[in-house]
Design a protein around this motif. Structure first.
Motif, short mmCIF file in Angstrom:
data_model
loop_
_atom_site.label_atom_id
_atom_site.label_comp_id
_atom_site.label_asym_id
_atom_site.label_seq_id
_atom_site.Cartn_x
_atom_site.Cartn_y
_atom_site.Cartn_z
N ILE A 124 -5.21 75.59 -105.14
CA ILE A 124 -5.88 74.79 -104.11
C ILE A 124 -7.32 75.25 -103.88
CG2 ILE A 124 -3.74 74.16 -102.93
CD1 ILE A 124 -4.53 76.29 -100.77
N GLY A 125 -7.83 76.05 -104.80
CA GLY A 125 -9.22 76.49 -104.70
C GLY A 125 -9.48 77.62 -103.74
N GLU A 126 -8.42 78.33 -103.33
CA GLU A 126 -8.57 79.43 -102.38
C GLU A 126 -8.04 80.73 -102.96
OE1 GLU A 126 -10.20 79.45 -99.71
OE2 GLU A 126 -10.48 77.33 -99.24
N GLY A 127 -8.13 80.87 -104.27
CA GLY A 127 -7.62 82.07 -104.91
C GLY A 127 -8.53 83.27 -104.76
N MET A 128 -7.95 84.44 -105.05
CA MET A 128 -8.71 85.67 -105.19
C MET A 128 -8.48 86.15 -106.61
SD MET A 128 -10.66 87.92 -103.60
CE MET A 128 -11.61 88.21 -105.09
N ILE A 129 -9.53 86.06 -107.43
CA ILE A 129 -9.40 86.35 -108.85
C ILE A 129 -10.21 87.59 -109.19
CG2 ILE A 129 -9.62 85.46 -111.19
CD1 ILE A 129 -9.97 83.02 -108.34
N LEU A 130 -9.54 88.62 -109.67
CA LEU A 130 -10.19 89.83 -110.13
C LEU A 130 -10.45 89.66 -111.63
CD1 LEU A 130 -7.62 92.27 -108.46
CD2 LEU A 130 -9.53 91.05 -107.39
N TYR A 131 -11.61 90.12 -112.10
CA TYR A 131 -11.88 89.95 -113.52
C TYR A 131 -12.70 91.11 -114.07
CZ TYR A 131 -16.80 88.64 -112.71
OH TYR A 131 -18.13 88.66 -112.36
N THR A 132 -12.52 91.35 -115.35
CA THR A 132 -13.34 92.32 -116.06
C THR A 132 -13.52 91.86 -117.50
OG1 THR A 132 -13.61 94.68 -116.62
CG2 THR A 132 -11.38 93.80 -116.69
N PRO A 133 -14.75 91.68 -117.96
CA PRO A 133 -14.98 91.26 -119.35
C PRO A 133 -14.86 92.46 -120.28
CG PRO A 133 -16.84 90.72 -117.89
CD PRO A 133 -15.99 91.73 -117.20
N GLY A 134 -14.24 92.25 -121.44
CA GLY A 134 -14.16 93.29 -122.45
C GLY A 134 -15.48 93.50 -123.14
N PRO A 135 -15.60 94.56 -123.94
CA PRO A 135 -16.88 94.88 -124.59
C PRO A 135 -17.37 93.82 -125.56
CG PRO A 135 -15.07 96.25 -125.43
CD PRO A 135 -14.55 95.53 -124.24
N ALA A 148 -17.13 77.51 -114.92
CA ALA A 148 -16.07 76.54 -115.16
C ALA A 148 -14.86 76.76 -114.25
CB ALA A 148 -15.63 76.59 -116.62
N MET A 149 -14.60 78.01 -113.90
CA MET A 149 -13.42 78.34 -113.11
C MET A 149 -13.73 78.53 -111.63
SD MET A 149 -10.99 78.10 -115.22
CE MET A 149 -9.71 78.66 -114.09
N ALA A 150 -14.94 78.18 -111.21
CA ALA A 150 -15.34 78.39 -109.81
C ALA A 150 -14.43 77.66 -108.84
CB ALA A 150 -16.79 77.96 -109.61
N GLY A 151 -13.79 76.58 -109.29
CA GLY A 151 -12.89 75.84 -108.42
C GLY A 151 -11.62 76.58 -108.08
N ALA A 152 -11.41 77.75 -108.70
CA ALA A 152 -10.20 78.53 -108.41
C ALA A 152 -10.31 79.30 -107.10
CB ALA A 152 -9.91 79.51 -109.55
N GLY A 153 -11.54 79.63 -106.69
CA GLY A 153 -11.71 80.39 -105.45
C GLY A 153 -12.75 81.49 -105.58
N ARG A 154 -12.45 82.64 -105.03
CA ARG A 154 -13.39 83.77 -104.97
C ARG A 154 -13.12 84.71 -106.16
NH1 ARG A 154 -15.75 86.87 -100.16
NH2 ARG A 154 -15.11 85.01 -99.02
N PHE A 155 -14.19 85.08 -106.88
CA PHE A 155 -14.07 86.00 -108.01
C PHE A 155 -14.68 87.35 -107.64
CE2 PHE A 155 -13.27 82.08 -110.10
CZ PHE A 155 -12.58 82.37 -111.27
N SER A 156 -14.07 88.42 -108.13
CA SER A 156 -14.60 89.75 -107.89
C SER A 156 -14.54 90.56 -109.18
CB SER A 156 -13.80 90.47 -106.79
OG SER A 156 -14.33 91.77 -106.56
N LEU A 157 -15.71 91.04 -109.64
CA LEU A 157 -15.78 91.90 -110.81
C LEU A 157 -15.22 93.28 -110.44
CD1 LEU A 157 -16.81 92.42 -113.71
CD2 LEU A 157 -19.01 93.06 -112.69
#
Length: 266
Positions: A124-135, A148-157
């Protein structure tokens, strides 16, 4: 730009719904071991029903929405297809307990991987998504993914070493919050409220309290104190929660979830 989802269960489906907010239906490919589940979601989103091989051959971002214990088998099947590709791609793993290095080891080579830990409110666009890009992932690829995934909610590196701890709070937390909501509503019903209204009051209150904490930046203890008038009703409820070990139980729930995640590591 094509986003492929291999696995359309609760989490994969939630992320596909989030992607559809920014992407056209034809940019989203869906595959699932039980095809009818992917077909139903494809019809809902106006997306394309596909299969894992086609997604491996064509998608720019491949979301691996399978259980950790099934990841090795999936990547063993997809790795030869991915190795033959001439175009760039990024694997997106949401498997609890599996590091970027684990995914690459299962694939048999150092393919580009973004590791994420999402939660079900992404749908519903109110997620909390943790992410880390690989090397192997470029800044441009990460930027495209986030847009593209901004509609998922809040992202935190988050550094990968903290991903499991973060998941125990943000990923498992919706279940803990749902237990709290159910208990609040049950208490309201016990006091005479109709069930539907009790649930509405509990859910909107929780939503409002969470937004107030995020937007005000104030410590939750300060926000709690603002509700607790001297000799009032709220402080008596807080006292009862403290007597029952409420805070300790919540902390133990997070720690238990974290420890279980560690036990999933290969």
């Amino acid at each position: 730009m094509t986003f492929g989802f291999i696995g359309t269960g609760n989490m994969g489906g939630a992320l596909a719904r989030a992607a559809r907010r920014r992407l056209e239906g034809e940019q989203i490919l869906l595959a699932n071991r039980t095809e009818r589940k992917a077909a139903a979601l494809a019809e809902e989103l106006g997306a394309a029903l596909s299969n894992s091989r086609t997604i491996a051959e064509n998608a720019d971002y491949l979301f691996l929405g399978v259980k950790p214990q099934m990841m090795g088998e999936l990547l063993k099947k997809l790795s030869p297809v991915l190795a033959e590709r001439e175009s760039r791609f990024v694997l997106v793993s949401m498997a609890a307990g599996l590091t970027i290095a684990d995914i690459q080891s299962m694939a048999g080579w150092d393919c580009p991987v973004i590791r994420i830990m999402p939660n079900t409110p992404c749908s519903i666009g109110e997620g909390m998504i943790l992410y880390t890009p690989g090397p192997g992932v470029t800044e441009a690829e990460t930027a495209v993914f986030l847009e593209a995934m901004a509609g998922a909610g809040r992202f935190s590196l988050l550094p990968e070493g903290l991903m499991d701890a973060g998941s125990a709070v943000a990923g498992c937390g919706p279940a803990f919050a749902d237990l709290f909501l159910e208990a609040l509503a049950d208490g309201g019903v016990a006091c005479g409220l109709p069930r539907a209204q009790a649930m509405e009051f509990a859910a909107q209150m929780t939503l409002g309290a969470a937004k107030l904490a995020l937007e005000s930046g104030r410590h939750p203890g300060v926000l709690k104190d603002a509700v607790c008038s001297p000799g009032g009703t709220t402080i008596q409820g807080v006292r009862t929660l403290e007597q029952a070990g409420f805070r300790g139980a919540v902390m133990e729930a997070v720690i238990s979830a974290y420890e279980k995640t560690l036990s999933l590591k290969p």
